[in-house]
Design a protein around this motif. Structure first.
Motif, mmCIF file in Angstrom:
data_model
loop_
_atom_site.group_PDB
_atom_site.id
_atom_site.type_symbol
_atom_site.label_atom_id
_atom_site.label_comp_id
_atom_site.label_asym_id
_atom_site.label_seq_id
_atom_site.Cartn_x
_atom_site.Cartn_y
_atom_site.Cartn_z
ATOM 1 N N UNK A 1 77.037 0.699 -26.658
ATOM 2 C CA UNK A 1 76.100 0.322 -27.714
ATOM 3 C C UNK A 1 75.506 1.563 -28.367
ATOM 4 N N UNK A 2 74.781 1.321 -29.457
ATOM 5 C CA UNK A 2 73.959 2.346 -30.095
ATOM 6 C C UNK A 2 72.503 1.909 -29.975
ATOM 7 N N UNK A 3 71.621 2.850 -29.694
ATOM 8 C CA UNK A 3 70.203 2.522 -29.576
ATOM 9 C C UNK A 3 69.374 3.765 -29.865
ATOM 10 N N UNK A 4 68.230 3.558 -30.491
ATOM 11 C CA UNK A 4 67.294 4.654 -30.749
ATOM 12 C C UNK A 4 66.207 4.595 -29.679
ATOM 13 N N UNK A 5 66.095 5.661 -28.912
ATOM 14 C CA UNK A 5 65.051 5.790 -27.889
ATOM 15 C C UNK A 5 64.290 7.082 -28.176
ATOM 16 N N UNK A 6 63.015 6.941 -28.436
ATOM 17 C CA UNK A 6 62.146 8.106 -28.669
ATOM 18 C C UNK A 6 62.698 9.021 -29.764
ATOM 19 N N UNK A 7 62.848 8.518 -30.957
ATOM 20 C CA UNK A 7 63.217 9.251 -32.168
ATOM 21 C C UNK A 7 64.618 9.841 -32.146
ATOM 22 N N UNK A 8 65.474 9.368 -31.285
ATOM 23 C CA UNK A 8 66.841 9.880 -31.252
ATOM 24 C C UNK A 8 67.813 8.729 -31.037
ATOM 25 N N UNK A 9 68.846 8.673 -31.886
ATOM 26 C CA UNK A 9 69.874 7.652 -31.688
ATOM 27 C C UNK A 9 70.857 8.135 -30.633
ATOM 28 N N UNK A 10 71.206 7.235 -29.737
ATOM 29 C CA UNK A 10 72.117 7.556 -28.647
ATOM 30 C C UNK A 10 73.223 6.517 -28.565
ATOM 31 N N UNK A 11 74.366 6.945 -28.061
ATOM 32 C CA UNK A 11 75.283 5.982 -27.486
ATOM 33 C C UNK A 11 74.676 5.535 -26.171
ATOM 34 N N UNK A 12 74.994 4.333 -25.738
ATOM 35 C CA UNK A 12 74.462 3.832 -24.470
ATOM 36 C C UNK A 12 75.488 2.919 -23.821
#
Length: 281
Positions: A140-151
């Motif tokens: 998935x893609x998700x934004x955690x704490x001002x940064x987009x990440x793969x997850x």
């Protein structure tokens, strides 16, 4: 008490949307060290200064800036929280892949996902059980704490856990680090297998504890009393080519067997408890 909620998001796969709370799944050990002046031992504080005005800036006057066309664009927290990005509010599932397709080197921070309200329970459980039965995980893609990440999302017991990942191009290549070509002898492989088996006996990962704090306390105690602080054990210095590998393996197996039959050291928490003086009534 469950870990705190850091953000509320929606898992989206296809047209299905599951509102979830995101909780930190880990808590790093903190070491009570701080910066001091070597001459007098006083605390050293870090201050934020404006380069142009030469004055200290209070936290409420600090924002993030982006350099563009020779100018600085000031971005507020509201700007960063409202970026035109699908993953700003959603954990957007891109695909499902076998769990062994995930390179462990890409894995980063871990989180728990809990249902946000009773209506979310049904699709949440469906996603969890579908991944469990197929042996697949969700990318998935998700934004955690001002940064987009793969997850990667995976079932863990009765919940879904999420672990952020590095982007593939953030993983450095290992070109040029390969060892010289060498074909182990069959008897060396057999002895290595025996050593691996011997070291694994009685090992329980969940019982492993961080001994850094205890070692630090020993050094601090020695310095307070003026004694010579204990040191790290010497690392072996003999190059591999200078020893008989088969003989080293045999000695290693014998040493592992001896440790298995010797009395075990008390667990770290128990050792600390014995060392601590009883509290005053």
């Amino acid at each position: 008490m469950p870990p705190p909620t850091i953000v509320k998001l929606h898992i989206t796969f296809g047209l299905v949307s599951v509102p979830v709370d995101v909780h930190p799944a880990t808590a790093r050990h903190s070491v009570p060290l701080h910066l001091v002046h070597t001459r007098c031992g006083s605390r050293v504080r870090l201050h934020r200064f404006c380069e142009a005005e030469g004055i200290e800036i209070p936290r409420e006057e600090i924002a993030r800036g982006y350099e563009a066309d020779g100018r600085t664009v000031i971005l507020t927290d509201a700007d960063l929280a409202d970026l035109p990005l699908p993953s700003m509010k959603n954990i957007e599932v891109l695909a499902f892949v076998p769990a062994d397709r995930i390179d462990p080197l890409l894995l980063d921070r871990a989180y728990y996902l809990s249902v946000d309200g009773p209506v979310a329970a049904r699709p949440y459980v469906l996603l969890r059980d579908a991944m469990r039965e197929t042996g697949q995980v969700a990318i998935a893609r998700a934004v955690i704490r001002t940064r987009e990440n793969l997850a990667v999302l995976r079932p863990r017991g009765e919940i879904i856990a999420m672990q952020t990942m590095l982007w593939p191009d953030e993983l450095r290549p290992a070109d040029g680090l390969e060892p010289p070509a060498h074909e182990p002898r069959p008897q060396e492989l057999e002895m290595a297998d025996l050593l691996m088996e011997q070291l694994t006996r009685g090992f329980h990962l969940e019982q492993q504890e961080d001994a850094y704090q205890r070692a630090l306390e020993r050094v601090v105690e020695a310095k307070l009393t003026g004694a010579e602080p204990p040191h790290a054990p010497e690392a072996p210095t003999a190059p591999i080519g200078a020893v008989d590998l088969m003989a080293e393996l045999e000695r290693s197996v014998a040493a592992a067997k001896a440790r298995e039959t010797s009395p075990a050291e008390p667990p770290l928490k128990e050792a600390r408890a014995k060392k601590s003086p009883p509290s005053a009534p």
